[in-house]
Design a protein around this motif. Structure first.
Motif, PDB file in Angstrom:
ATOM      1  N   ILE A   1       1.983 113.662  -1.302  1.00  0.00           N
ATOM      2  CA  ILE A   1       3.393 113.532  -1.616  1.00  0.00           C
ATOM      3  C   ILE A   1       3.569 112.035  -1.475  1.00  0.00           C
ATOM      4  N   ALA A   2       3.030 111.373  -0.399  1.00  0.00           N
ATOM      5  CA  ALA A   2       2.944 109.942  -0.221  1.00  0.00           C
ATOM      6  C   ALA A   2       2.518 109.093  -1.269  1.00  0.00           C
ATOM      7  N   ARG A   3       1.706 109.730  -1.911  1.00  0.00           N
ATOM      8  CA  ARG A   3       0.950 108.842  -3.248  1.00  0.00           C
ATOM      9  C   ARG A   3       1.936 109.233  -4.419  1.00  0.00           C
ATOM     10  N   THR A   4       2.817 110.042  -4.453  1.00  0.00           N
ATOM     11  CA  THR A   4       3.765 110.106  -5.572  1.00  0.00           C
ATOM     12  C   THR A   4       4.490 108.732  -5.859  1.00  0.00           C
ATOM     13  N   ASN A   5       4.389 108.578  -7.182  1.00  0.00           N
ATOM     14  CA  ASN A   5       5.044 107.241  -7.477  1.00  0.00           C
ATOM     15  C   ASN A   5       6.414 107.591  -8.180  1.00  0.00           C
ATOM     16  N   LEU A   6       7.328 107.756  -7.274  1.00  0.00           N
ATOM     17  CA  LEU A   6       8.545 108.347  -7.674  1.00  0.00           C
ATOM     18  C   LEU A   6       9.445 107.113  -8.360  1.00  0.00           C
ATOM     19  N   LEU A   7       8.899 105.812  -8.057  1.00  0.00           N
ATOM     20  CA  LEU A   7       9.722 104.677  -8.722  1.00  0.00           C
ATOM     21  C   LEU A   7       9.624 104.621 -10.426  1.00  0.00           C
ATOM     22  N   GLN A   8       8.600 105.183 -10.743  1.00  0.00           N
ATOM     23  CA  GLN A   8       8.364 105.132 -12.245  1.00  0.00           C
ATOM     24  C   GLN A   8       9.360 106.018 -12.800  1.00  0.00           C
ATOM     25  N   GLU A   9       9.988 107.134 -12.169  1.00  0.00           N
ATOM     26  CA  GLU A   9      10.560 108.121 -12.774  1.00  0.00           C
ATOM     27  C   GLU A   9      12.305 107.647 -12.470  1.00  0.00           C
ATOM     28  N   LEU A  10      12.650 106.819 -11.654  1.00  0.00           N
ATOM     29  CA  LEU A  10      13.849 106.716 -11.361  1.00  0.00           C
ATOM     30  C   LEU A  10      14.514 105.404 -12.321  1.00  0.00           C
TER      31      LEU A  10
ATOM     32  N   LEU B   1      21.201 105.958  -9.223  1.00  0.00           N
ATOM     33  CA  LEU B   1      20.660 105.240  -8.212  1.00  0.00           C
ATOM     34  C   LEU B   1      19.590 104.450  -8.631  1.00  0.00           C
ATOM     35  N   HIS B   2      19.232 103.315  -8.018  1.00  0.00           N
ATOM     36  CA  HIS B   2      17.982 102.715  -7.966  1.00  0.00           C
ATOM     37  C   HIS B   2      17.307 102.593  -6.666  1.00  0.00           C
ATOM     38  N   ALA B   3      15.753 102.419  -6.743  1.00  0.00           N
ATOM     39  CA  ALA B   3      15.126 102.181  -5.665  1.00  0.00           C
ATOM     40  C   ALA B   3      14.222 100.965  -5.752  1.00  0.00           C
ATOM     41  N   PHE B   4      14.420 100.257  -4.878  1.00  0.00           N
ATOM     42  CA  PHE B   4      13.576  98.780  -4.898  1.00  0.00           C
ATOM     43  C   PHE B   4      12.759  98.643  -3.826  1.00  0.00           C
ATOM     44  N   PRO B   5      11.585  98.154  -3.908  1.00  0.00           N
ATOM     45  CA  PRO B   5      10.552  97.909  -2.681  1.00  0.00           C
ATOM     46  C   PRO B   5      11.399  96.611  -1.875  1.00  0.00           C
ATOM     47  N   ILE B   6      11.213  96.489  -0.676  1.00  0.00           N
ATOM     48  CA  ILE B   6      11.424  95.217  -0.115  1.00  0.00           C
ATOM     49  C   ILE B   6      10.514  94.341   0.348  1.00  0.00           C
ATOM     50  N   ASN B   7      10.689  93.160  -0.188  1.00  0.00           N
ATOM     51  CA  ASN B   7       9.800  92.021   0.291  1.00  0.00           C
ATOM     52  C   ASN B   7       9.136  91.793   1.539  1.00  0.00           C
ATOM     53  N   HIS B   8       7.850  91.869   1.704  1.00  0.00           N
ATOM     54  CA  HIS B   8       7.528  91.402   3.184  1.00  0.00           C
ATOM     55  C   HIS B   8       7.794  92.418   4.056  1.00  0.00           C
ATOM     56  N   PHE B   9       7.742  93.795   3.776  1.00  0.00           N
ATOM     57  CA  PHE B   9       8.334  94.649   4.944  1.00  0.00           C
ATOM     58  C   PHE B   9       6.999  95.428   5.294  1.00  0.00           C
ATOM     59  N   ASP B  10       6.318  94.545   6.515  1.00  0.00           N
ATOM     60  CA  ASP B  10       5.112  95.059   7.019  1.00  0.00           C
ATOM     61  C   ASP B  10       4.830  96.080   8.011  1.00  0.00           C
ATOM     62  N   GLN B  11       6.207  96.553   8.501  1.00  0.00           N
ATOM     63  CA  GLN B  11       6.419  97.461   9.385  1.00  0.00           C
ATOM     64  C   GLN B  11       6.356  98.981   8.939  1.00  0.00           C
ATOM     65  N   ASN B  12       4.942  99.320   8.586  1.00  0.00           N
ATOM     66  CA  ASN B  12       4.882 100.417   8.061  1.00  0.00           C
ATOM     67  C   ASN B  12       5.198 101.791   8.684  1.00  0.00           C
ATOM     68  N   ILE B  13       5.565 102.818   7.910  1.00  0.00           N
ATOM     69  CA  ILE B  13       6.158 104.199   8.727  1.00  0.00           C
ATOM     70  C   ILE B  13       4.859 105.114   8.683  1.00  0.00           C
ATOM     71  N   HIS B  14       4.296 105.385   9.592  1.00  0.00           N
ATOM     72  CA  HIS B  14       3.525 106.106   9.856  1.00  0.00           C
ATOM     73  C   HIS B  14       3.704 107.596   9.848  1.00  0.00           C
ATOM     74  N   ILE B  15       3.246 108.547   9.339  1.00  0.00           N
ATOM     75  CA  ILE B  15       3.288 110.027   9.363  1.00  0.00           C
ATOM     76  C   ILE B  15       1.916 110.783   9.981  1.00  0.00           C
TER      77      ILE B  15
ATOM     78  N   GLN C   1      16.894  93.020 -12.761  1.00  0.00           N
ATOM     79  CA  GLN C   1      15.566  93.363 -13.368  1.00  0.00           C
ATOM     80  C   GLN C   1      14.376  92.483 -12.411  1.00  0.00           C
ATOM     81  N   SER C   2      14.483  91.410 -11.820  1.00  0.00           N
ATOM     82  CA  SER C   2      13.688  90.967 -11.101  1.00  0.00           C
ATOM     83  C   SER C   2      13.370  91.859  -9.585  1.00  0.00           C
ATOM     84  N   MET C   3      14.321  92.764  -9.527  1.00  0.00           N
ATOM     85  CA  MET C   3      14.181  93.611  -8.162  1.00  0.00           C
ATOM     86  C   MET C   3      13.168  94.640  -8.352  1.00  0.00           C
TER      87      MET C   3
END
Length: 362
Positions: free
Chosen positions: A353-362, A311-325, A225-227
């Motif tokens: 597409i990048a703004r889509t908050n898929l996490l709320q749907e998973l 499947l579950h998808a979780f954000p990763i703490n302190h992942f500052d290496q952004n992926i630029h499209i 739950q905390s993840m």
């Protein structure tokens, strides 16, 4: 005539156009050789065409074979170019490679091809109105996410325009743009270059993807739950993972994060296709680290409705290496109307597409 016939004509001793008299025949903006051929729809001096093939193959014999001429013919063209510009274009020892002068000629000729091809297309688009063609580079993983959002709108405006898509990693697409093989590409963390026009359309984070079964085997309900607020990958060092190969731009960012945080993951499979990674996660045998956009697929949406193997998808703490499209094109090119529309649609749809908050749907 054919390439072979023209080379033979240049080497015929009794011809008025023999090799030693060629430079007196006709002058042009590209130099002194009188004989030209079409390459990629534009005129290209034979000597330059030979040089481009030798530079690509890094072998005179292989280049001659590709051009279906003798090795002597190909060598003569290279020697005449070196004599004309008073430089050495190739180092012969210890290995056959371009000199600095050769690299300058290669980049210059590639730029000439790009500019002339673009001019021809622009003039054709004026003459023909709504017909034309262009080539776009994109990664295999992002094509099914981006293109269905863009192409229906583009087709309504330009149904007669043909688009060819080349699906490769960003490093290869960078080379193709410099060579003039593609008109633009959608890249990830593109390496800056003097010839590139780079526009970052969106940024995204990396997500941990893991099945409900694998979570239950390794973590308590409270820990799971905390993840949703973010995970510490150090707690996943015993969990099997599938990751991309180290050559990809996304994997470079992941490797940098893992190294900076002294995280050692138990990697059992290396595969670059994100769809396969996600499907492996659904079997419950491993977890994966995926860019957020790549989770917005019909497969993930369907999976979110399942009771088993979910499947579950979780954000990763302190992942500052952004992926630029990035949207990347050649700096010195003026695009026709239909390419400008395609670019405008990419500017609208990729950020959405990048703004889509898929996490709320998973």
């Amino acid at each position: 005539g054919s390439f072979q016939e023209q080379c033979q004509y240049l080497h015929t001793p009794h011809s008025h156009m023999c090799a030693h008299n060629t430079e007196k025949a006709v002058h042009s903006v590209l130099g002194w050789t009188a004989v030209f051929r079409f390459k990629k729809g534009v005129f290209m001096r034979i000597g330059y065409e030979v040089f481009l093939m030798v530079a690509r193959e890094l072998s005179i014999s292989r280049a001659a074979e590709q051009l279906n001429v003798t090795q002597q013919c190909a060598s003569d063209h290279i020697r005449r170019l070196e004599r004309e510009f008073q430089v050495t274009l190739f180092e012969r020892k210890p290995k056959f490679q371009l000199t600095e002068a050769g690299k300058i000629m290669l980049q210059s000729l590639q730029n000439i091809l790009i500019l002339e091809t673009n001019m021809k297309r622009n003039l054709s688009s004026v003459a023909e109105g709504t017909c034309g063609s262009f080539t776009v580079g994109i990664s295999t993983s992002r094509a099914p996410i981006i293109l269905p959002r863009v192409l229906p709108q583009f087709y309504q405006e330009f149904p007669g325009v043909n688009i060819s898509f080349i699906e490769e990693d960003t490093q290869l697409l960078e080379e193709r743009l410099r060579a003039g093989d593609i008109d633009l590409f959608i890249g990830i963390n593109t390496t800056p270059h003097a010839d590139y026009e780079i526009e970052t359309l969106a940024s995204e984070g990396i997500m941990l993807v893991i099945s409900e079964d694998l979570l239950a085997q390794n973590f308590s309900r409270n820990e799971i739950q905390s993840m949703y607020n973010g995970v510490n990958l150090n707690h996943f060092s015993h969990v099997p993972f599938t990751l991309s190969f180290r050559t990809g731009k996304v994997n470079h960012a992941i490797e940098e994060y893992l190294n900076n945080n002294n995280i050692q993951l138990k990697v059992i499979y290396n595969i670059s296709d994100s769809k396969t990674q996600i499907q492996l996660c659904a079997t419950g045998i491993c977890a994966a680290l995926c860019p957020k956009m790549l989770l917005d697929t019909p497969y993930m949406r369907q999976n979110s409705l399942q009771r088993h193997g979910r499947l579950h998808a979780f954000p990763i703490n302190h992942f500052d290496q952004n992926i630029h499209i990035d949207l990347v094109s050649h700096k010195n090119v003026s695009h026709p109307l239909f390419i400008r529309l395609f670019i405008r649609l990419l500017r609208e749809e990729i950020p959405a597409i990048a703004r889509t908050n898929l996490l709320q749907e998973l």
